[in-house]
Design a protein around this motif. Structure first.
Motif, PDB file in Angstrom:
ATOM      1  N   LEU A  64     -13.148   7.199 -19.684  1.00 40.49           N
ATOM      2  CA  LEU A  64     -13.779   6.843 -18.264  1.00 40.49           C
ATOM      3  C   LEU A  64     -12.754   6.893 -17.122  1.00 40.49           C
ATOM      4  O   LEU A  64     -11.637   6.364 -17.456  1.00 40.49           O
ATOM      5  N   ALA A  65     -13.412   7.208 -16.047  1.00 41.61           N
ATOM      6  CA  ALA A  65     -12.273   7.297 -14.995  1.00 41.61           C
ATOM      7  C   ALA A  65     -12.844   6.317 -13.657  1.00 41.61           C
ATOM      8  O   ALA A  65     -14.276   6.557 -13.766  1.00 41.61           O
ATOM      9  N   LEU A  66     -12.162   5.576 -13.192  1.00 44.50           N
ATOM     10  CA  LEU A  66     -12.588   4.650 -11.882  1.00 44.50           C
ATOM     11  C   LEU A  66     -12.157   5.414 -10.678  1.00 44.50           C
ATOM     12  O   LEU A  66     -10.892   5.590 -10.707  1.00 44.50           O
ATOM     13  N   SER A  67     -12.953   5.879  -9.623  1.00 37.58           N
ATOM     14  CA  SER A  67     -12.504   6.373  -8.494  1.00 37.58           C
ATOM     15  C   SER A  67     -12.275   4.905  -7.547  1.00 37.58           C
ATOM     16  O   SER A  67     -13.229   4.472  -7.071  1.00 37.58           O
ATOM     17  N   LEU A  68     -10.906   4.815  -7.508  1.00 36.69           N
ATOM     18  CA  LEU A  68     -10.500   3.475  -7.111  1.00 36.69           C
ATOM     19  C   LEU A  68     -10.224   3.594  -5.519  1.00 36.69           C
ATOM     20  O   LEU A  68     -10.783   2.839  -4.646  1.00 36.69           O
ATOM     21  N   HIS A  69      -9.156   4.343  -5.149  1.00 38.79           N
ATOM     22  CA  HIS A  69      -8.817   4.812  -3.577  1.00 38.79           C
ATOM     23  C   HIS A  69      -8.388   3.627  -2.895  1.00 38.79           C
ATOM     24  O   HIS A  69      -7.883   3.890  -1.772  1.00 38.79           O
ATOM     25  N   ALA A  70      -8.377   2.574  -3.374  1.00 43.65           N
ATOM     26  CA  ALA A  70      -7.601   1.359  -2.594  1.00 43.65           C
ATOM     27  C   ALA A  70      -7.882   0.169  -3.682  1.00 43.65           C
ATOM     28  O   ALA A  70      -8.801  -0.096  -4.241  1.00 43.65           O
ATOM     29  N   ALA A  71      -6.673  -0.629  -3.781  1.00 46.19           N
ATOM     30  CA  ALA A  71      -6.648  -1.830  -4.874  1.00 46.19           C
ATOM     31  C   ALA A  71      -6.589  -3.039  -3.868  1.00 46.19           C
ATOM     32  O   ALA A  71      -6.023  -3.968  -4.059  1.00 46.19           O
ATOM     33  N   HIS A 114      -4.133   9.538   4.865  1.00 45.71           N
ATOM     34  CA  HIS A 114      -3.095   9.347   5.754  1.00 45.71           C
ATOM     35  C   HIS A 114      -3.227   8.062   6.627  1.00 45.71           C
ATOM     36  O   HIS A 114      -4.500   7.804   6.953  1.00 45.71           O
ATOM     37  N   HIS A 115      -2.234   7.395   6.932  1.00 44.26           N
ATOM     38  CA  HIS A 115      -2.192   6.034   7.409  1.00 44.26           C
ATOM     39  C   HIS A 115      -3.397   5.019   7.099  1.00 44.26           C
ATOM     40  O   HIS A 115      -4.058   4.261   8.029  1.00 44.26           O
ATOM     41  N   PHE A 116      -3.953   5.217   5.998  1.00 41.00           N
ATOM     42  CA  PHE A 116      -4.799   4.396   5.671  1.00 41.00           C
ATOM     43  C   PHE A 116      -4.591   3.654   4.279  1.00 41.00           C
ATOM     44  O   PHE A 116      -4.708   2.096   4.125  1.00 41.00           O
ATOM     45  N   ASN A 117      -4.174   4.346   3.203  1.00 45.59           N
ATOM     46  CA  ASN A 117      -3.755   3.460   1.828  1.00 45.59           C
ATOM     47  C   ASN A 117      -2.509   4.245   1.195  1.00 45.59           C
ATOM     48  O   ASN A 117      -2.544   4.305  -0.051  1.00 45.59           O
ATOM     49  N   ASP A 118      -1.695   4.760   2.053  1.00 41.08           N
ATOM     50  CA  ASP A 118      -0.512   5.432   1.677  1.00 41.08           C
ATOM     51  C   ASP A 118       0.936   4.840   1.796  1.00 41.08           C
ATOM     52  O   ASP A 118       1.917   5.352   1.636  1.00 41.08           O
ATOM     53  N   GLU A 119       0.933   3.304   2.125  1.00 40.71           N
ATOM     54  CA  GLU A 119       2.108   2.669   2.292  1.00 40.71           C
ATOM     55  C   GLU A 119       2.454   1.983   0.836  1.00 40.71           C
ATOM     56  O   GLU A 119       1.917   1.990  -0.021  1.00 40.71           O
ATOM     57  N   LEU A 120       3.721   1.693   1.072  1.00 40.91           N
ATOM     58  CA  LEU A 120       4.423   1.175  -0.412  1.00 40.91           C
ATOM     59  C   LEU A 120       3.620  -0.372  -0.907  1.00 40.91           C
ATOM     60  O   LEU A 120       3.346  -0.579  -2.043  1.00 40.91           O
ATOM     61  N   GLU A 121       3.013  -0.962   0.136  1.00 33.58           N
ATOM     62  CA  GLU A 121       2.281  -2.114  -0.162  1.00 33.58           C
ATOM     63  C   GLU A 121       1.085  -1.888  -0.732  1.00 33.58           C
ATOM     64  O   GLU A 121       0.555  -2.582  -1.722  1.00 33.58           O
ATOM     65  N   ASP A 122       0.569  -0.560  -0.548  1.00 33.10           N
ATOM     66  CA  ASP A 122      -0.887  -0.113  -1.174  1.00 33.10           C
ATOM     67  C   ASP A 122      -0.468   0.366  -2.542  1.00 33.10           C
ATOM     68  O   ASP A 122      -1.201   0.128  -3.444  1.00 33.10           O
ATOM     69  N   ALA A 123       0.542   0.883  -2.857  1.00 31.54           N
ATOM     70  CA  ALA A 123       1.165   1.213  -4.288  1.00 31.54           C
ATOM     71  C   ALA A 123       1.291   0.112  -4.873  1.00 31.54           C
ATOM     72  O   ALA A 123       1.006  -0.067  -6.304  1.00 31.54           O
ATOM     73  N   LYS A 124       1.991  -0.950  -4.288  1.00 28.92           N
ATOM     74  CA  LYS A 124       2.241  -2.311  -5.110  1.00 28.92           C
ATOM     75  C   LYS A 124       0.862  -2.960  -5.518  1.00 28.92           C
ATOM     76  O   LYS A 124       0.815  -3.516  -6.704  1.00 28.92           O
ATOM     77  N   GLU A 125      -0.235  -2.948  -4.622  1.00 28.07           N
ATOM     78  CA  GLU A 125      -1.499  -3.435  -4.913  1.00 28.07           C
ATOM     79  C   GLU A 125      -2.149  -2.640  -6.117  1.00 28.07           C
ATOM     80  O   GLU A 125      -2.805  -3.021  -6.991  1.00 28.07           O
ATOM     81  N   LEU A 126      -1.906  -1.334  -6.081  1.00 28.36           N
ATOM     82  CA  LEU A 126      -2.415  -0.436  -7.217  1.00 28.36           C
ATOM     83  C   LEU A 126      -1.635  -0.689  -8.632  1.00 28.36           C
ATOM     84  O   LEU A 126      -2.430  -0.987  -9.566  1.00 28.36           O
ATOM     85  N   ALA A 127      -0.373  -1.009  -8.490  1.00 28.90           N
ATOM     86  CA  ALA A 127       0.256  -1.156  -9.708  1.00 28.90           C
ATOM     87  C   ALA A 127      -0.160  -2.570 -10.148  1.00 28.90           C
ATOM     88  O   ALA A 127      -0.319  -2.833 -11.416  1.00 28.90           O
TER      89      ALA A 127
END
Length: 355
Positions: A219-226, A269-282
């Protein structure tokens, strides 16, 4: 005037149903197994080719049943050897599928619906109307036709299948499940379930149903933002299926199947590419055993999104890996022929029709 008899799609019948139908027709029930083998093992789409059946039985079958075969309408080969095909269905509708060749695998990307109803803002298919669900045999036929391309073009058998083409597989649940059953069955294509991945935009109750059914495929989930605010903006399905609901469904799925999840994440680009976005995904990744596939975005004319800068993507992936999360950065394939992820929208090229 005599009313025309509506032919039944023979591949919609189970083996037991086919046996009952044959007996009702005055034929021998054991023939059902022979017919089933022609349909699902040999992928036969013409009753006349069923050579171990009598001519009278074949004529009897033709008078009552149809084989609604999918046909290749057009194929295009990308510079990177990806093959995109449009397929014509029995009712004239058209869908698309893709063969993605790599050094270690041959992957078929198949569609589950004609169009899509989910309106994801970055996906070309999401701007199309959903006309109908595909039948199980129509999904199966895509696999057979793409497998033939793999053998004929590259001399290698199909190794993997991803339900990542047009449509949302979990909104066509029963046909998707039946197609997987026919693809994996010993009296079908006999492919291993672990070589199949079904991708969803995230429908919590259907993810739980996958768990209840104890499916063996991936199963794969298209997440693209956490982050619910951002995900709502690009994926309206999130408004009824929040990240909290999805996390609960995924935990339930994993408890039932022990299958790790793949999260697909496009870094815009400029939507979900910041470190904070990566932290939310993690943080979201902590819910279940998983890996992350970072997917290159493929721009479409209908949307203004663009791919993040290469260094941003690398920083994003590096952070996830630092948190112990297996992370792959996937490069797009078939972009020059609109065959890449999110680009399927029936854009055909003049002079390429093959049927």
């Amino acid at each position: 005037m005599e009313k025309a008899i509506k032919l039944v799609d023979i591949r919609s019948l189970s083996l037991a149903q086919l046996k009952d139908a044959l007996v009702e027709m005055g034929e021998q029930g054991f023939r059902a197994k022979q017919i089933y083998e022609w349909l699902w093992v040999k992928s036969c789409t013409d009753f006349d080719e069923m050579s171990n059946l009598s001519k009278s039985l074949r004529e009897n079958l033709k008078s009552r049943f149809a084989i609604n075969a999918v046909k290749v309408r057009q194929s295009q080969i990308s510079n990177d050897k990806t093959i995109k095909s449009s397929f014509t269905l029995y009712d004239g509708n058209v869908i698309e599928g893709v063969l993605i060749p790599a050094d270690d695998r041959m992957t078929a990307c198949v569609s589950s619906q004609v169009g899509c109803s989910l309106t994801c803002k970055f996906c070309a298919t999401g701007y199309m109307d959903r006309k109908r669900n595909l039948n199980a045999d129509e999904i199966y036929d895509q696999v057979v036709l793409i497998a033939k391309q793999a053998e004929e073009q590259y001399g290698h058998p199909l190794s993997n299948i991803v339900y990542m083409g047009m449509g949302e597989p979990l909104l066509n649940y029963s046909n998707m499940i039946k197609s997987v059953e026919r693809i994996t069955a010993p009296d079908g294509l006999n492919m291993a379930a672990k070589r199949i991945t079904v991708s969803t935009a995230g429908i919590a109750k259907m993810i739980k149903k996958l768990g209840d059914d104890e499916v063996r495929f991936n199963l794969a989930l298209s997440l693209h933002a956490a982050n619910d605010t951002k995900r709502n903006e690009i994926m309206p399905i999130n408004e009824q299926n929040s990240l909290k609901a999805l996390a609960e469904a995924l935990k339930y799925f994993y408890a039932k199947t022990k299958n790790p999840i793949t999260f697909e994440y496009i870094v815009f680009h400029h939507f979900n590419d910041e470190l904070e976005d990566a932290k939310e995904l993690a943080k979201f990744c902590k819910h279940v055993p998983c890996k992350v596939n970072i997917i290159e975005y493929n721009p479409i004319a209908l949307a203004d999104f663009v791919n993040a800068e290469a260094d941003k993507i690398e920083e994003f992936a590096t952070y996830l890996r630092s948190q112990g999360i297996t992370t792959n950065v996937r490069r797009s394939r078939g972009k020059d022929i609109d065959a890449a992820c999110g680009q399927l929208a029936i854009k055909e090229k003049a002079g390429q029709v093959t049927d």
